[in-house]
Design a protein around this motif. Structure first.
Motif, PDB file in Angstrom:
ATOM      1  N   ASP A  73       0.887  -1.158   0.000  1.00 33.98           N
ATOM      2  CA  ASP A  73       0.000   0.000   0.000  1.00 33.98           C
ATOM      3  C   ASP A  73       0.926   1.208   0.000  1.00 33.98           C
ATOM      4  OD1 ASP A  73      -1.595   2.206   0.693  1.00 33.98           O
ATOM      5  OD2 ASP A  73      -3.025   0.918   1.744  1.00 33.98           O
ATOM      6  N   ILE A  74       1.082   1.800  -1.160  1.00 34.19           N
ATOM      7  CA  ILE A  74       2.057   2.888  -1.307  1.00 34.19           C
ATOM      8  C   ILE A  74       1.722   4.053  -0.403  1.00 34.19           C
ATOM      9  CG2 ILE A  74       3.000   4.540  -2.940  1.00 34.19           C
ATOM     10  CD1 ILE A  74       2.583   2.418  -5.131  1.00 34.19           C
ATOM     11  N   ALA A  75       0.457   4.395  -0.308  1.00 27.64           N
ATOM     12  CA  ALA A  75       0.048   5.544   0.503  1.00 27.64           C
ATOM     13  C   ALA A  75       0.414   5.351   1.976  1.00 27.64           C
ATOM     14  CB  ALA A  75      -1.446   5.779   0.362  1.00 27.64           C
ATOM     15  N   LYS A  76       0.425   4.103   2.410  1.00 28.89           N
ATOM     16  CA  LYS A  76       0.730   3.805   3.812  1.00 28.89           C
ATOM     17  C   LYS A  76       2.174   3.371   4.010  1.00 28.89           C
ATOM     18  CE  LYS A  76      -3.982   2.351   4.988  1.00 28.89           C
ATOM     19  NZ  LYS A  76      -4.830   1.257   5.516  1.00 28.89           N
ATOM     20  N   SER A  77       2.956   3.288   2.932  1.00 28.77           N
ATOM     21  CA  SER A  77       4.339   2.789   3.017  1.00 28.77           C
ATOM     22  C   SER A  77       4.382   1.460   3.754  1.00 28.77           C
ATOM     23  CB  SER A  77       5.239   3.810   3.727  1.00 28.77           C
ATOM     24  OG  SER A  77       5.259   5.024   3.029  1.00 28.77           O
ATOM     25  N   THR A  78       3.467   0.606   3.406  1.00 32.83           N
ATOM     26  CA  THR A  78       3.320  -0.672   4.100  1.00 32.83           C
ATOM     27  C   THR A  78       3.355  -1.815   3.098  1.00 32.83           C
ATOM     28  OG1 THR A  78       2.040   0.311   5.888  1.00 32.83           O
ATOM     29  CG2 THR A  78       1.818  -2.056   5.588  1.00 32.83           C
ATOM     30  N   VAL A  79       4.074  -2.846   3.469  1.00 31.09           N
ATOM     31  CA  VAL A  79       4.164  -4.061   2.658  1.00 31.09           C
ATOM     32  C   VAL A  79       3.497  -5.183   3.427  1.00 31.09           C
ATOM     33  CG1 VAL A  79       5.753  -5.770   1.701  1.00 31.09           C
ATOM     34  CG2 VAL A  79       6.225  -3.330   1.430  1.00 31.09           C
ATOM     35  N   TYR A  80       2.752  -6.002   2.707  1.00 35.26           N
ATOM     36  CA  TYR A  80       2.014  -7.103   3.322  1.00 35.26           C
ATOM     37  C   TYR A  80       2.537  -8.446   2.825  1.00 35.26           C
ATOM     38  CZ  TYR A  80      -1.212  -3.253   4.141  1.00 35.26           C
ATOM     39  OH  TYR A  80      -1.757  -2.051   4.513  1.00 35.26           O
ATOM     40  N   LEU A  81       2.356  -9.444   3.645  1.00 28.63           N
ATOM     41  CA  LEU A  81       2.608 -10.813   3.219  1.00 28.63           C
ATOM     42  C   LEU A  81       1.370 -11.627   3.563  1.00 28.63           C
ATOM     43  CD1 LEU A  81       4.740 -12.700   1.945  1.00 28.63           C
ATOM     44  CD2 LEU A  81       5.308 -13.415   4.284  1.00 28.63           C
ATOM     45  N   GLN A  82       0.595 -11.948   2.544  1.00 31.88           N
ATOM     46  CA  GLN A  82      -0.575 -12.795   2.722  1.00 31.88           C
ATOM     47  C   GLN A  82      -0.117 -14.241   2.628  1.00 31.88           C
ATOM     48  OE1 GLN A  82      -3.896 -12.003   3.376  1.00 31.88           O
ATOM     49  NE2 GLN A  82      -4.119 -14.222   3.629  1.00 31.88           N
ATOM     50  N   MET A  83      -0.352 -14.983   3.684  1.00 27.65           N
ATOM     51  CA  MET A  83       0.102 -16.375   3.743  1.00 27.65           C
ATOM     52  C   MET A  83      -1.110 -17.281   3.811  1.00 27.65           C
ATOM     53  SD  MET A  83       3.310 -15.965   6.379  1.00 27.65           S
ATOM     54  CE  MET A  83       2.258 -15.619   7.780  1.00 27.65           C
ATOM     55  N   ASN A  84      -1.292 -18.087   2.792  1.00 25.79           N
ATOM     56  CA  ASN A  84      -2.400 -19.031   2.717  1.00 25.79           C
ATOM     57  C   ASN A  84      -1.874 -20.460   2.736  1.00 25.79           C
ATOM     58  OD1 ASN A  84      -4.195 -16.837   2.407  1.00 25.79           O
ATOM     59  ND2 ASN A  84      -3.958 -16.888   0.178  1.00 25.79           N
ATOM     60  N   SER A  85      -2.772 -21.383   2.996  1.00 28.27           N
ATOM     61  CA  SER A  85      -2.404 -22.812   3.021  1.00 28.27           C
ATOM     62  C   SER A  85      -1.163 -23.045   3.866  1.00 28.27           C
ATOM     63  CB  SER A  85      -2.179 -23.318   1.589  1.00 28.27           C
ATOM     64  OG  SER A  85      -3.336 -23.122   0.809  1.00 28.27           O
ATOM     65  N   LEU A  86      -1.163 -22.483   5.054  1.00 26.86           N
ATOM     66  CA  LEU A  86       0.019 -22.555   5.909  1.00 26.86           C
ATOM     67  C   LEU A  86       0.328 -23.990   6.313  1.00 26.86           C
ATOM     68  CD1 LEU A  86      -0.589 -19.328   7.954  1.00 26.86           C
ATOM     69  CD2 LEU A  86       1.504 -19.859   6.698  1.00 26.86           C
TER      70      LEU A  86
END
Length: 126
Positions: A73-86
């Motif tokens: 999310d560029i506006a928030k300077s935030t990077v996410y890691l969506q982890m599925n099928s853990l």
């Protein structure tokens, strides 16, 4: 000022999902690559996924391809890691890290990341 703050870790059953967040200071975020690493007890730290913040180009290690998604999310300077099928083997301390990008789309090797957050624990149980 370099700043990276992870959040979103926790405990989840195998097959479940979690989303990690890495909030970066604007200085840390712009024109850099942001990556997620993990380190399990007794194992070496490994790079999991990376994103070039200028272009959104992404990279994944083979063990998480198709299950994990890195986004920003560029506006928030935030990077996410969506982890599925853990899986049980995804259990580790997860860190985000940053380094100056080589170009808009090319990130350095995982070994070259310089700036680190404090980490967030992910525990996957059966």
């Amino acid at each position: 000022q370099v700043q990276l703050v992870e959040s979103g870790g926790g405990s989840v059953q195998a097959g479940g999902s979690l989303r990690l967040s890495c909030a970066a200071s604007r200085y840390t975020y712009i024109s850099n690559c942001i990556a997620w690493f993990r380190q399990a007890p007794g194992k070496e730290r490994e790079g999991v996924a990376a994103i070039a913040t200028t272009s959104g180009a992404t990279y994944y290690t083979d063990s998480v391809k198709g299950r994990f998604t890195i986004s920003q999310d560029i506006a928030k300077s935030t990077v996410y890691l969506q982890m599925n099928s853990l899986k049980l083997e995804d259990t580790a301390m997860y860190y985000c890290a940053a380094v100056r990008a080589y170009s808009r789309t090319v990130c350095p090797r995982f070994a070259e990341y310089q700036y680190w957050g404090q980490g967030t624990q992910v525990t996957v149980s059966s």
